[in-house]
Design an enzyme around this catalytic site. Structure first.
Site, short mmCIF file in Angstrom:
data_model
loop_
_atom_site.label_atom_id
_atom_site.label_comp_id
_atom_site.label_asym_id
_atom_site.label_seq_id
_atom_site.Cartn_x
_atom_site.Cartn_y
_atom_site.Cartn_z
N ARG A 124 23.13 -41.42 14.50
CA ARG A 124 22.35 -40.20 13.72
C ARG A 124 23.42 -39.02 14.03
O ARG A 124 23.59 -38.10 13.12
CB ARG A 124 21.03 -39.92 14.06
CG ARG A 124 19.93 -40.98 13.65
CD ARG A 124 18.65 -40.59 14.05
NE ARG A 124 18.32 -39.30 13.29
CZ ARG A 124 17.06 -38.70 13.54
NH1 ARG A 124 16.30 -39.03 14.60
NH2 ARG A 124 16.89 -37.52 13.06
N HIS A 134 12.20 -29.01 17.25
CA HIS A 134 12.26 -30.42 17.59
C HIS A 134 13.42 -30.72 18.16
O HIS A 134 14.06 -31.77 18.57
CB HIS A 134 12.19 -31.24 16.22
CG HIS A 134 10.95 -31.24 15.61
ND1 HIS A 134 10.67 -31.88 14.53
CD2 HIS A 134 9.85 -30.71 15.86
CE1 HIS A 134 9.38 -31.51 13.94
NE2 HIS A 134 8.62 -30.85 15.08
#
Ligand SMILES: [Zn+2]
Length: 320
Positions: A81, A132
């Site tokens: 990612r 987040h």
């Protein structure tokens, strides 16, 4: 900077004018940012991450339990990612919001994105609350107080976590299919998946994973909020402080659903402080919780096209 595949949104001129009028009078503005902000930056979506990760349920990897059970597997997922996010490019909306932050001290952005794209255009950190966390902060897993964390954009973060692409014969059917898929994804302007070649995951020994340089004992972990974890207290406190400091002129909800948490909650709070609501989204059914109110705006389309246009009276042309 805009992707050539982006289509021009249809904008109601009267709505744009009334938004501009209100923005010019505004001094305190909140923006809630979601995945749609980065949609034209070429990021594969979390759940859609294919290839290597096709056989894994991505959501099951984003938990503390998964990390404890198999830190190598979870670190490989996050290394992928990080790599994908670094291949993506900030788009004009990221630049526009960073510029607004520099021009308007009373602008505060709350981002749900972990992709690091706002940071890469120097959005002032005190005006960017990362709900987040981010893929590009790592911290010690020691719960008893080592407390180490660092910003880290190195790819791969350790040699053992390099994205496995070697050993593929470029003339193989798999490699050909991967190139076709990638080209098609590029034409669609999104969902560019760098790992369509289905190579097996290598096994990575735990001692080759990133180790905390301070205590030299515990593993580092990605600084993202995993399922089952609470949102960062400091970030929530910063937002509360902003909200309590006075009236709010406007809340912009960009590329995230306006009707579910946390956008819904912040939209209500901002309304109580006098804010008008502006939603920028591809989905016209995405109305705020409690429905539309008089004075709200909805702009349908790609944030990369719309946001610079919306903010132009304050920030000027992007790139100038
Ligand atoms: Zn440590």
């Amino acid at each position: 900077m805009a992707s050539s595949t982006t289509t021009n949104p249809v904008i109601n001129a009267a709505d744009l004018a009334s938004f501009h009028e209100h923005l010019k009078k505004s001094t305190r503005v909140l923006a809630l940012l979601g995945a749609g902000l980065s949609a034209s930056s070429g990021l594969p979506t979390f759940r859609g991450a294919g290839g290597l990760w096709r056989t894994h349920d991505a959501t099951s990897l984003a938990t503390p339990e998964a990390f404890n059970a198999d830190p190598s597997l979870v670190w490989q997922f996050y290394s992928y990612r990080r790599h994908a996010a670094l291949q993506a490019q900030p788009n004009p909306a990221h630049y526009a919001l960073a510029k607004l932050a520099r021009k308007m001290p009373g602008f505060q952005a709350l981002s749900q994105n972990v992709d690091g794209l706002s940071q890469r255009v120097d959005h002032p950190p005190e005006q960017l609350q990362l709900l987040h966390g981010t893929l590009f902060e790592v911290r010690c897993t020691d719960r008893r107080g080592c407390g180490y964390s660092e910003t880290n954009f190195i790819d791969p973060i350790v040699p053992a976590l390099a994205i496995p692409t070697s050993g593929i014969d470029p003339s193989s059917d798999e490699a050909r299919q991967a190139r076709t898929d990638e080209l098609q994804a590029k034409r669609q302007g999104n969902e560019l998946d760098i790992s369509n070649i289905n190579v097996p995951l290598p096994s990575v020994a735990t001692h080759s994973l990133p180790i905390c340089p301070k205590c030299q004992k515990h593993l580092l972990r990605p600084g993202v909020v995993w399922f089952g974890e609470s949102l960062p207290t400091q970030v929530l406190d910063n937002i509360d402080d902003f909200v309590e400091a006075g009236a709010i002129d406007m809340i912009m909800v960009i590329g995230t659903s306006a009707k579910v948490y946390p956008a819904a909650g912040y939209t209500e709070v901002a309304r109580e402080r006098g804010a008008r609501v502006c939603v920028v989204n591809m989905d016209e059914n995405d109305r705020p919780a409690g429905g539309w109110k008089e004075g709200d705006w909805f702009f349908k389309g790609d944030a990369a096209m719309l946001v610079p246009m919306l903010l132009e009276p304050v920030i000027g042309q992007i790139g100038s």
